[in-house]
Design a protein around this motif. Structure first.
Motif, PDB file in Angstrom:
ATOM      1  N   GLU A  78      -2.278  25.271 -30.773  1.00  0.00           N
ATOM      2  CA  GLU A  78      -2.560  24.652 -29.482  1.00  0.00           C
ATOM      3  C   GLU A  78      -3.325  25.642 -28.611  1.00  0.00           C
ATOM      4  OE1 GLU A  78       0.797  24.240 -26.860  1.00  0.00           O
ATOM      5  OE2 GLU A  78       0.258  22.176 -26.375  1.00  0.00           O
ATOM      6  N   ASN A  79      -4.241  25.126 -27.781  1.00  0.00           N
ATOM      7  CA  ASN A  79      -4.942  25.970 -26.800  1.00  0.00           C
ATOM      8  C   ASN A  79      -5.741  27.101 -27.449  1.00  0.00           C
ATOM      9  OD1 ASN A  79      -4.758  24.880 -24.312  1.00  0.00           O
ATOM     10  ND2 ASN A  79      -3.401  26.437 -23.447  1.00  0.00           N
ATOM     11  N   VAL A  80      -6.543  26.780 -28.437  1.00  0.00           N
ATOM     12  CA  VAL A  80      -7.401  27.821 -29.033  1.00  0.00           C
ATOM     13  C   VAL A  80      -8.449  28.266 -28.012  1.00  0.00           C
ATOM     14  CG1 VAL A  80      -7.092  27.126 -31.440  1.00  0.00           C
ATOM     15  CG2 VAL A  80      -8.904  26.067 -30.095  1.00  0.00           C
ATOM     16  N   ALA A  81      -8.798  27.375 -27.103  1.00  0.00           N
ATOM     17  CA  ALA A  81      -9.562  27.695 -25.892  1.00  0.00           C
ATOM     18  C   ALA A  81      -8.943  26.814 -24.810  1.00  0.00           C
ATOM     19  CB  ALA A  81     -11.036  27.371 -26.087  1.00  0.00           C
ATOM     20  N   ARG A  82      -9.395  26.949 -23.573  1.00  0.00           N
ATOM     21  CA  ARG A  82      -8.698  26.213 -22.517  1.00  0.00           C
ATOM     22  C   ARG A  82      -8.735  24.702 -22.788  1.00  0.00           C
ATOM     23  NH1 ARG A  82      -6.338  28.371 -18.621  1.00  0.00           N
ATOM     24  NH2 ARG A  82      -7.433  30.329 -18.935  1.00  0.00           N
TER      25      ARG A  82
ATOM     26  N   THR B 235     -11.178  20.106 -34.063  1.00  0.00           N
ATOM     27  CA  THR B 235     -11.077  20.813 -32.787  1.00  0.00           C
ATOM     28  C   THR B 235     -11.218  19.750 -31.706  1.00  0.00           C
ATOM     29  OG1 THR B 235     -12.000  22.781 -33.789  1.00  0.00           O
ATOM     30  CG2 THR B 235     -12.100  22.660 -31.387  1.00  0.00           C
ATOM     31  N   ALA B 236     -10.180  19.590 -30.866  1.00  0.00           N
ATOM     32  CA  ALA B 236     -10.127  18.410 -29.987  1.00  0.00           C
ATOM     33  C   ALA B 236      -9.858  18.793 -28.534  1.00  0.00           C
ATOM     34  CB  ALA B 236      -9.031  17.473 -30.475  1.00  0.00           C
ATOM     35  N   ARG B 237     -10.516  18.056 -27.656  1.00  0.00           N
ATOM     36  CA  ARG B 237     -10.278  18.241 -26.215  1.00  0.00           C
ATOM     37  C   ARG B 237     -10.203  16.858 -25.584  1.00  0.00           C
ATOM     38  NH1 ARG B 237     -14.477  21.990 -23.319  1.00  0.00           N
ATOM     39  NH2 ARG B 237     -15.924  20.577 -24.340  1.00  0.00           N
TER      40      ARG B 237
ATOM     41  N   PRO C 204     -24.403  21.588 -19.673  1.00  0.00           N
ATOM     42  CA  PRO C 204     -24.373  21.919 -21.105  1.00  0.00           C
ATOM     43  C   PRO C 204     -23.869  23.328 -21.362  1.00  0.00           C
ATOM     44  CG  PRO C 204     -26.641  21.818 -20.285  1.00  0.00           C
ATOM     45  CD  PRO C 204     -25.765  21.423 -19.151  1.00  0.00           C
ATOM     46  N   ASN C 205     -23.143  23.490 -22.518  1.00  0.00           N
ATOM     47  CA  ASN C 205     -22.693  24.816 -22.963  1.00  0.00           C
ATOM     48  C   ASN C 205     -23.705  25.317 -23.979  1.00  0.00           C
ATOM     49  OD1 ASN C 205     -21.434  27.029 -24.008  1.00  0.00           O
ATOM     50  ND2 ASN C 205     -19.647  25.944 -24.841  1.00  0.00           N
ATOM     51  N   MET C 206     -24.469  26.341 -23.623  1.00  0.00           N
ATOM     52  CA  MET C 206     -25.533  26.811 -24.510  1.00  0.00           C
ATOM     53  C   MET C 206     -25.034  27.856 -25.510  1.00  0.00           C
ATOM     54  SD  MET C 206     -28.046  25.024 -23.811  1.00  0.00           S
ATOM     55  CE  MET C 206     -28.790  24.019 -22.550  1.00  0.00           C
ATOM     56  N   SER C 207     -23.767  28.275 -25.402  1.00  0.00           N
ATOM     57  CA  SER C 207     -23.273  29.278 -26.363  1.00  0.00           C
ATOM     58  C   SER C 207     -22.393  28.582 -27.404  1.00  0.00           C
ATOM     59  CB  SER C 207     -22.475  30.357 -25.639  1.00  0.00           C
ATOM     60  OG  SER C 207     -21.123  29.986 -25.566  1.00  0.00           O
ATOM     61  N   ILE C 208     -22.084  29.315 -28.469  1.00  0.00           N
ATOM     62  CA  ILE C 208     -21.216  28.737 -29.515  1.00  0.00           C
ATOM     63  C   ILE C 208     -19.745  28.905 -29.153  1.00  0.00           C
ATOM     64  CG2 ILE C 208     -21.106  30.810 -30.965  1.00  0.00           C
ATOM     65  CD1 ILE C 208     -21.318  28.991 -33.374  1.00  0.00           C
ATOM     66  N   ASN C 209     -19.472  29.678 -28.101  1.00  0.00           N
ATOM     67  CA  ASN C 209     -18.074  29.880 -27.702  1.00  0.00           C
ATOM     68  C   ASN C 209     -17.470  28.573 -27.203  1.00  0.00           C
ATOM     69  OD1 ASN C 209     -18.241  32.574 -28.255  1.00  0.00           O
ATOM     70  ND2 ASN C 209     -18.881  33.117 -26.171  1.00  0.00           N
ATOM     71  N   LEU C 210     -16.191  28.382 -27.516  1.00  0.00           N
ATOM     72  CA  LEU C 210     -15.489  27.189 -27.027  1.00  0.00           C
ATOM     73  C   LEU C 210     -15.126  27.395 -25.569  1.00  0.00           C
ATOM     74  CD1 LEU C 210     -12.972  26.404 -29.918  1.00  0.00           C
ATOM     75  CD2 LEU C 210     -15.003  25.098 -29.305  1.00  0.00           C
ATOM     76  N   ARG C 211     -15.572  26.527 -24.728  1.00  0.00           N
ATOM     77  CA  ARG C 211     -15.068  26.556 -23.343  1.00  0.00           C
ATOM     78  C   ARG C 211     -15.264  25.205 -22.710  1.00  0.00           C
ATOM     79  NH1 ARG C 211     -19.907  27.573 -20.434  1.00  0.00           N
ATOM     80  NH2 ARG C 211     -21.273  29.053 -21.449  1.00  0.00           N
TER      81      ARG C 211
END
Ligand code: NAD
Length: 496
Positions: free
Chosen positions: A125-129, A477-479, A489-496
Motif C-alpha cells: 500500500e502507498n508505494v507513492a502518495r 499500480t492503482a490510484r 502532466p507528469n513529465m517524469s517516470i516517478n510516481l506522484r
C-alpha cells in the motif's frame, strides 16, 4: 485387442491413424493394447479444443478449480490399488512399488488443491502518495506435458493438476510404452468434475511432440525423460519462444561414511540402487565408500545376492523386469563394457531369468567395484539394477567426484556426524540432497529441483515453482482520486 483412445474435447475417441504401436507386458511380451500415433488433424483438434476451453476455464473461480482437485485426490485414493495394478501389468513394477508411484502422484494433487493460497500475489500500500501496487498470478493459456515410461501415474500427476488448477488447459503426451495408466487417470479426472476440454491426451512419439513444440498457441511445455530428448525439446521449444522445464537423466551417488550405521546404510543402498529395476531418476547408481567403510563391500555383496526380481504379484519379488528388450540389451552392453574396461564384477545379473517367464526383460542385481570415472559404466546413465562402487579416503574427495559429475539430480550421505552432514549439504552441487535418506524426492510443497545436466529450464516442477511456471505475474499500480483537481502532466517516470 484394446485400442488406447485419444482424449479430445472431453471424449475418449478412437484414433483414425494407421500407425499403431504394441503396449507389451514386460514380464512376458504379451500384447496388452495398441496405442496410436495421433494424426496431424487429431492433434489440431486437441489444440483447438484446449484453446477454446481456456477462454472460459480461466474465469472459473480458483476455489471451484481447487474443489475439483479435492474430489480428484479422493477418487484417486479410492482407485489407488486399481491404478497400481494397471502399472504392474504394463510396466512390471511390484505391487508395493506401483502403489508408491500412485501415492506420490496423489500428494501432488493434494497440493494442487491448495491453489488459492499458492496463487496469492503480493501487495504494497502507498508505494507513492495514494498509490497502491498489487500483483496477481494469471494462467498462461494452453500448456503441454510429455512424460516418460518409468512413473506412468506420478509424473503425469506432477504436471496436469498443477497447470489446470492454475487456470490453464493442458495437452498430455504420455509415454507410448505404458499409456493405460495415464488414460485411467484421465477417466477419473473427468469423474471428479473436470469440464470437457481442460485436458486433452494425444499419443505418439517424435512427430506428435514436434507438432506441440511448433504450435504457436502452446505457451509452456513440461518434459520429463532422457537427456538427449530433453535437450532437443528444450532447444526447439525455447527457440519457438515457449517456456520449457525439462527434468532429464541422472547419475546419483550415495556417500557412505565409516561412522554410518552399517546395516542401515547397506540396506538403504540395496533398495535405492536396484529397487524398481533401477528405473528411477533418483535411484542410486554409484556408491562412494569413504575410508574404512570400503570393508563393507563384501556385506553389500551378500545383501545383493539375496535380492531376486520377479513378477508383480510375487510377494517375494524385490523388483520387476526392465521396460523393454531394447532397454535390457543396452544395460547388458554397459555391464559388458564395465568388465572389458577393467572393473571387477562382483555379481553379474546378465543371465537372470524368472522361472516361467523366460521372455521377460529380466536383469538380476549387478554389483561392480574398482570402478573409475573413465569407464562407460560410470559415465552412462544405465537405468538398470547395476551399482558401481568407488572407494576414496576422505569426504572432500567424495564431494569433488560428485561436483565434477555433469549430472545433479540427487545424492545422499550416510553418516552419524552432523558436521560431515552440514559440510556435505552445503558444498554439494546437486539439487536434491538426502542425509541418511537414500532417495530424497521432495514432497510437493517443495519443488523437484534437479541441477546441472539433470534439468534444463528455470522454474522447477510442482510446489511454488510449479505454480510460477504455469502462471504469468500481472502487477497493477492503482490510484483512486478523491477530488477532480487537475494537476497538470507528469513529465517524469516517478510516481506522484
Ligand atoms: P525418453 O526421453 O525416451 O521419452 C520421454 C518422452 O519423450 C516419451 O513421451 C517419448 O515418447 C518422448 N520422445 C522420445 N523420443 C523423442 C524424440 N526424439 N522427440 C520428441 N519426443 C520424444 O525417456 P524414457 O525412456 O521414457 O524415460 C527414462 C528417462 O527419463 C531416464 O533418462 C530418466 O532419468 C528420465 N527421468 C527423469 C526424471 C527427472 O525428474 N529428472 C524423472 C523420471 C525419468
Amino acid at each position: 485387442m484394446v485400442k488406447v483412445p485419444l482424449y479430445i474435447n472431453g471424449e475418449m475417441r478412437q484414433s483414425g491413424s494407421n500407425e499403431w504401436l504394441d503396449v507389451l507386458n514386460p514380464a512376458n511380451q504379451e500384447v496388452l493394447a495398441q496405442v496410436p500415433l495421433a494424426t496431424d488433424s487429431e492433434i489440431d483438434e486437441a489444440i483447438t479444443s484446449a484453446k477454446e476451453t481456456f477462454k472460459t476455464w480461466k474465469d472459473v473461480p480458483v476455489t471451484e478449480r481447487a474443489r475439483i482437485m479435492m474430489r480428484y485426490a479422493a477418487l484417486l485414493k479410492e482407485h489407488h490399488d486399481e491404478l497400481a495394478t494397471i502399472i504392474c501389468h504394463e510396466l512390471g513394477k511390484t505391487f508395493e512399488d506401483a502403489k508408491g508411484d500412485v501415492w506420490r502422484g496423489i500428494e501432488v494433487v493434494e497440493q494442487a488443491a491448495n491453489a488459492p493460497a499458492l496463487m496469492m500475489g503480493e501487495t504494497v500500500e502507498n508505494v507513492a502518495r495514494n498509490i497502491d501496487t498489487y500483483s496477481y498470478m494469471q494462467p498462461l493459456g494452453v500448456c503441454a506435458g510429455i512424460t516418460p515410461f518409468n512413473f506412468p501415474a506420478m509424473i503425469p500427476l506432477w504436471m496436469f493438476p498443477m497447470a489446470i488448477v492454475c487456470g490453464n488447459t493442458f495437452i498430455l503426451k504420455p509415454s507410448e510404452q505404458d499409456p493405460l495408466t495415464p488414460m485411467r487417470l484421465v477417466e477419473l479426472f473427468e469423474e471428479a468434475g473436470a469440464p470437457k476440454g481442460v485436458l486433452q491426451v494425444i499419443h505418439g512419439t517424435k512427430h506428435q511432440v514436434d507438432r506441440i513444440l511448433d504450435e504457436p498457441s502452446v505457451r509452456a511445455i513440461s518434459f520429463v525423460g532422457s537427456c538427449g530428448v530433453g535437450e532437443y525439446i528444450y532447444s526447439r521449444g525455447t527457440a519457438n519462444l515457449k517456456r520449457v522445464q525439462a527434468c532429464v537423466g541422472a547419475k546419483n551417488h550415495m556417500v557412505i561414511m565409516p561412522d554410518a550405521k552399517k546395516e542401515r546404510a547397506i540396506s538403504n543402498l540395496v533398495g535405492a540402487s536396484v529397487g524398481a529395476a533401477g528405473q528411477r531418476c533418483m535411484g542410486i547408481s554409484v556408491a562412494v565408500f569413504v575410508g574404512q567403510s570400503k570393508e563393507w563391500i563384501n556385506e553389500l555383496k551378500e545383501e545383493f545376492t539375496k535380492v531376486r526380481p520377479g513378477v508383480w504379484n510375487d510377494p517375494e519379488a524385490a523388483y520387476g523386469p526392465q521396460t523393454s528388450p531394447q532397454a535390457k540389451a543396452r544395460i547388458l552392453s554397459i555391464i559388458e563394457s564395465g568388465k572389458a574396461q577393467g572393473a571387477t564384477c562382483l555379481i553379474d545379473g546378465s543371465d537372470f531369468v524368472v522361472d516361467g517367464y523366460d521372455k521377460g526383460n529380466w536383469v538380476g542385481p549387478t554389483l561392480f567395484t574398482d570402478v573409475t570415472r573413465e569407464m562407460d559404466l560410470y559415465k552412462e546413465e544405465i537405468f538398470g539394477p547395476v551399482l558401481a562402487c568407488i572407494c576414496v579416503d576422505t569426504l572432500e574427495e567424495a564431494i569433488q567426484i560428485i561436483n565434477e559429475s555433469p549430472y545433479g539430480n540427487g545424492t545422499s550421505l550416510f553418516t552419524a556426524c552432523g558436521a560431515a552432514a552440514r559440510k556435505f549439504q552445503h558444498e554439494i552441487e546437486v539439487g536434491q540432497v538426502g542425509i541418511n535418506v537414500p532417495i530424497p524426492v521432495p514432497l510437493p510443497f517443495f519443488s523437484f529441483t534437479g541441477w546441472k545436466g539433470s534439468f534444463y529450464g528455470d522454474q522447477h516442477t510442482y510446489g511454488k515453482q510449479g505454480v510460477r511456471f504455469y502462471t504469468e505475474t500481472k502487477t497493477i499500480t492503482a490510484r483512486w482520486f478523491e477530488d477532480d483537481i487537475a494537476t497538470g502532466p507528469n513529465m517524469s517516470i516517478n510516481l506522484r
